[in-house]
Motif scaffolding. Structure first.
Motif, PDB file in Angstrom:
ATOM      1  N   VAL A 156       3.070  10.783   6.779  1.00 56.93           N
ATOM      2  CA  VAL A 156       3.081  10.977   5.327  1.00 56.93           C
ATOM      3  C   VAL A 156       1.650  11.341   4.951  1.00 56.93           C
ATOM      4  N   GLY A 194       5.008   6.782   1.851  1.00 53.78           N
ATOM      5  CA  GLY A 194       5.042   5.625   2.741  1.00 53.78           C
ATOM      6  C   GLY A 194       4.634   4.378   1.991  1.00 53.78           C
ATOM      7  N   ILE A 195       5.346   3.279   2.228  1.00 50.47           N
ATOM      8  CA  ILE A 195       4.971   2.002   1.615  1.00 50.47           C
ATOM      9  C   ILE A 195       4.798   0.981   2.732  1.00 50.47           C
ATOM     10  N   TYR A 196       3.595   0.453   2.834  1.00 49.92           N
ATOM     11  CA  TYR A 196       3.284  -0.594   3.807  1.00 49.92           C
ATOM     12  C   TYR A 196       3.278  -1.914   3.056  1.00 49.92           C
ATOM     13  N   GLN A 231       6.508   9.181  12.092  1.00 47.95           N
ATOM     14  CA  GLN A 231       6.522  10.016  10.890  1.00 47.95           C
ATOM     15  C   GLN A 231       5.147  10.027  10.251  1.00 47.95           C
ATOM     16  N   LYS A 252      -5.276  10.126   2.021  1.00 51.80           N
ATOM     17  CA  LYS A 252      -4.815   9.215   3.076  1.00 51.80           C
ATOM     18  C   LYS A 252      -3.735   9.909   3.905  1.00 51.80           C
ATOM     19  N   ASN A 281       8.103  -0.638  14.347  1.00 52.67           N
ATOM     20  CA  ASN A 281       7.806  -0.398  12.926  1.00 52.67           C
ATOM     21  C   ASN A 281       6.286  -0.490  12.674  1.00 52.67           C
ATOM     22  N   GLN A 337       0.852  -1.188   0.000  1.00 57.99           N
ATOM     23  CA  GLN A 337       0.000   0.000   0.000  1.00 57.99           C
ATOM     24  C   GLN A 337       0.886   1.234   0.000  1.00 57.99           C
ATOM     25  N   ILE A 338       0.631   2.124  -0.958  1.00 59.36           N
ATOM     26  CA  ILE A 338       1.421   3.350  -1.068  1.00 59.36           C
ATOM     27  C   ILE A 338       0.568   4.551  -0.675  1.00 59.36           C
ATOM     28  N   VAL A 339       1.097   5.391   0.207  1.00 57.54           N
ATOM     29  CA  VAL A 339       0.509   6.705   0.476  1.00 57.54           C
ATOM     30  C   VAL A 339       1.557   7.730   0.066  1.00 57.54           C
ATOM     31  N   VAL A 349       3.867   6.198  10.489  1.00 58.61           N
ATOM     32  CA  VAL A 349       4.796   5.090  10.717  1.00 58.61           C
ATOM     33  C   VAL A 349       5.520   5.370  12.027  1.00 58.61           C
ATOM     34  N   ILE A 406      -5.628  -3.891   3.163  1.00 65.37           N
ATOM     35  CA  ILE A 406      -4.740  -4.936   3.649  1.00 65.37           C
ATOM     36  C   ILE A 406      -5.045  -5.144   5.124  1.00 65.37           C
ATOM     37  N   ASN A 449       7.187  -1.325   7.096  1.00 66.89           N
ATOM     38  CA  ASN A 449       6.819   0.021   6.681  1.00 66.89           C
ATOM     39  C   ASN A 449       8.047   0.824   6.311  1.00 66.89           C
ATOM     40  N   ARG A 450       8.061   1.306   5.073  1.00 62.48           N
ATOM     41  CA  ARG A 450       9.164   2.165   4.621  1.00 62.48           C
ATOM     42  C   ARG A 450       8.641   3.581   4.496  1.00 62.48           C
ATOM     43  N   VAL A 451       9.496   4.538   4.795  1.00 68.11           N
ATOM     44  CA  VAL A 451       9.178   5.919   4.447  1.00 68.11           C
ATOM     45  C   VAL A 451      10.291   6.415   3.533  1.00 68.11           C
ATOM     46  N   MET A 462      -0.680   8.448   6.382  1.00 71.34           N
ATOM     47  CA  MET A 462      -0.034   7.270   6.947  1.00 71.34           C
ATOM     48  C   MET A 462       0.878   7.714   8.084  1.00 71.34           C
TER      49      MET A 462
END
Lengths: 348, 301
Positions: free
Chosen positions: B129, A212-214, B127, B134, B143, A203-205, B138, A320, A224-226, B136
């Motif tokens: 975003v 952010g990528i979940y 953080q 949306k 995590n 999932q991309i925001v 994090v 998800i 979770n990446r930022v 998000m």
């Protein structure tokens, strides 16, 4: 008292793992599987309110593509329609998927495994690797051959051995295979094991300064990446993250994301010299392409690139689910308790 | 490429002040209070206590004895409006019991996802975003992640540790409804808890460029007699190149959670200058070996 309680648990330990994983797997797959008829016809790639290509959404890998090209498909980048149909028919006919035996209890236990057989359709593409053109990971450098031959951790599989001699993998939590430990997803997050729904959904925001990528994988948990997109440099080399340190920038309609500072390199790459570069391109309203180039002059004789095509799901559906792998991890307790029970039984 | 983002000059650096016409909450944030220790006003106290030398006094107990001053909970002013958390009688007794068994029960100790609102005031940065539809968040701790859906969504057909968040704008205020929680998360390290009927309503307001005024209204008729509210500022981390780092605690807690089930115990004894700590791991009887948390739901009648 202890022996009384351990007896049934020992027998149940292995089953318990499959039940807990199966429950998660079924939920995510039945709810999350994209319904092709419900998707609108693809339109042009949309843009954000601030004018950049819009990558936002929940994206699924829809087709099964092997990482490397098989010998049978040498010199062949794509299968024909007839070959795809034949491969799909073979998967559907797999006798293992619906086998019955004389032991109905065993069949019921075994049926939990059936949820793992979530067969993705065969792709025309014969390898994720698009470069080098032979669809193979390039040869290792001499240094990497020596390093990996000396027992360097090449893969992401089960940890082997424990402390002391003749150790069993179930002696300690650290020696149990990675997936029952719920340690979270790993980069680069490729669908190399679609039977286990691994690496298939993200999932991309997307904001103007960060994205952010979940990433969800029900057996590992989430990740979770930022990605910073505000032009700042990479973190200093003293900072290492399991998912790396990502910086993004736009080149035309493509988002280029460079990720470094990994704790561990992919396939045994040296984390100090390893870099992955992703190119995200929204092909149209329904499709996202993720090309990833892996580079490490200390490990591979040349860079190599994979292509991942992903399809979008309806924005208001197909969320998800939280896998809560660690929170509900009765499996790891069961594995360890079962092993201790077996040791006690063996002493008698 | 045009960037339809309003920008404001901030310390010589251009930063968008609004995203798609709304306040821009993106960045790295962290609370700076003791709410994660105790939502209510509290004096310093041992993390784990035993009776002290003088009558009525307390001192550090075995698990944290060697920590000295670090083993004492920092004091703090409460974040609960009106100070009182209005528990039903059974729940007030449970909260007290939770505090007494804090080390066995706090889901944070087990690295479970913290839930909402607890994730917002843990002593780790998070953080944000933000897009037009949306938001998000994090979290460095575990995590963990939550997504606030600003677009119209179908109902969530499950429960989640972080709940399910649907938001909307009231002027420049972000209002978020969070529901579909499990019965497993807590509000703090003092045993304040909820059931799976928890409904949190959050309000986010920018109070200057680097402060968010955060409020959360707590509703859970299975546990509380009425709704109650917490509020606090969340501060932007202004440190140079602030970013989240790994705090992957699942691995960190394996010894705590599973160490007693090893073939050979790893930790048996710790030897210091003035004390030797002997550690005995025990396997609880019966099905208790599989207990991972205490349900916050009312006991079945």
């Amino acid at each position: 008292m202890r022996q009384r309680y351990l007896a049934p648990l020992g027998a149940l330990a292995l089953v318990a793992v499959f039940v807990s994983l199966a429950a998660v797997s079924m939920r995510s797959q039945t709810k999350a599987a994209p319904k092709a008829p419900g998707l609108p016809k693809p339109g042009p790639a949309p843009r954000t309110a601030w004018g950049e290509p819009d990558l936002q959404g929940t994206w699924f890998v829809m087709e099964n593509v092997p990482l490397e090209r098989s010998a049978a498909n040498a010199n062949k980048e794509f299968l024909t329609d007839a070959e795809v149909a034949a491969a799909d028919k073979q998967k559907a006919d797999d006798p293992g998927r619906n086998a019955r035996s004389a032991n109905s209890a065993q069949d019921v236990n075994g049926a939990y495994n059936a949820v793992f057989n979530s067969v993705l359709r065969t792709s025309k593409r014969t390898s994720m690797i698009i470069d080098p053109p032979d669809g193979k990971i390039p040869p290792l450098t001499a240094e990497a051959q020596q390093r990996q031959g000396r027992g360097g951790r090449g893969g992401l599989g089960a940890g082997g051995g424990g402390r002391g001699n003749a150790a069993s993998v179930n002696d300690n939590p650290e020696t149990v295979a990675q997936s029952p430990r719920c340690l979270g997803v790993q980069m680069p997050f490729l669908a190399t094991n679609p039977l286990f729904a691994q690496g298939t959904v993200m999932q991309i925001v997307q904001g103007p300064k960060s994205m952010g990528i979940y990433m969800e994988d029900d057996h590992a948990g989430g990740g979770n990446r930022v990605i910073f997109m505000d032009g700042r440099p990479h973190a200093p080399s003293t900072i290492k993250n399991v998912l790396g340190d990502s910086r993004g920038k736009w080149e035309g309609n493509t988002l280029i994301v460079e990720t470094t500072n990994f704790v561990q390199g992919y396939r045994g790459a040296n984390p100090d010299t390893y870099k992955m570069t992703e190119k995200f391109t929204r092909i149209d309203s329904n499709n996202l392409r993720r090309d990833i180039t892996f580079e490490d002059p200390k490990t591979w004789t040349r860079p190599w690139t994979v292509r991942i095509e992903m399809g979008k799901t309806d924005d208001s559906r197909h969320m998800i689910f939280d896998s809560a792998c660690h929170e509900g991890n009765y499996g790891l307790t069961g594995i360890l308790v079962g092993a201790r029970r077996e040791e006690q039984a063996a002493k008698k | 490429m045009t960037r339809n983002v309003t920008t404001a000059q901030v310390g010589g650096q251009a930063a968008p002040a609004r995203i798609a016409g709304k306040p821009d909450f993106s960045g790295i944030w962290e609370a700076n209070n003791t709410a994660n220790w105790d939502l209510q006003t509290h004096a310093a106290r041992p993390m784990v206590a035993q009776p002290g030398f003088s009558p009525g006094s307390v001192t550090l107990a075995a698990p944290v004895l060697g920590l000295g001053s670090i083993g004492w909970v920092p004091p703090g002013q409460g974040v609960v409006e009106g100070e009182e958390i209005p528990y039903l009688p059974w729940a007030a007794a449970r909260k007290k019991e939770n505090l007494e068994h804090w080390m066995d029960r706090d889901p944070e100790i087990k690295c479970f996802q913290p839930g909402v609102p607890r994730a917002m005031y843990m002593p780790y940065p998070f953080q944000i975003v933000q897009s037009a539809s949306k938001i998000m968040m994090v979290f460095e701790y575990a995590n963990a992640q939550r997504t606030i859906h600003l677009n119209k969504m179908e109902d969530y057909p499950n429960v989640a540790y972080m709940g399910y968040s649907v938001g909307h704008w009231e002027g420049d205020t972000l209002v978020v409804d969070v529901k579909d929680f499990t019965d497993a998360t807590w509000f703090d390290r003092s045993g304040n808890f909820h059931s799976d009927a928890l409904h949190v309503t959050e309000r986010y307001n920018m109070a200057g460029r680097d402060v968010i005024r955060y409020e959360a209204t707590i509703e859970d008729p299975q546990v509380f007699t009425r709704t109650w509210k917490i509020s606090m500022p969340l501060y932007r981390r202004l440190d140079t190149n602030a970013q989240l780092m790994d705090f992957r605690c699942v691995e960190m807690v394996e010894e705590t959670m599973y160490g007693h089930l090893r073939k050979e115990q790893l930790v048996k004894q710790w030897v210091g200058n003035t004390m030797t700590v002997n550690i005995t791991r025990t396997i609880p009887p019966g099905e208790k070996v599989h207990e991972r948390y205490i349900s916050g739901n009312p006991p079945a009648k």
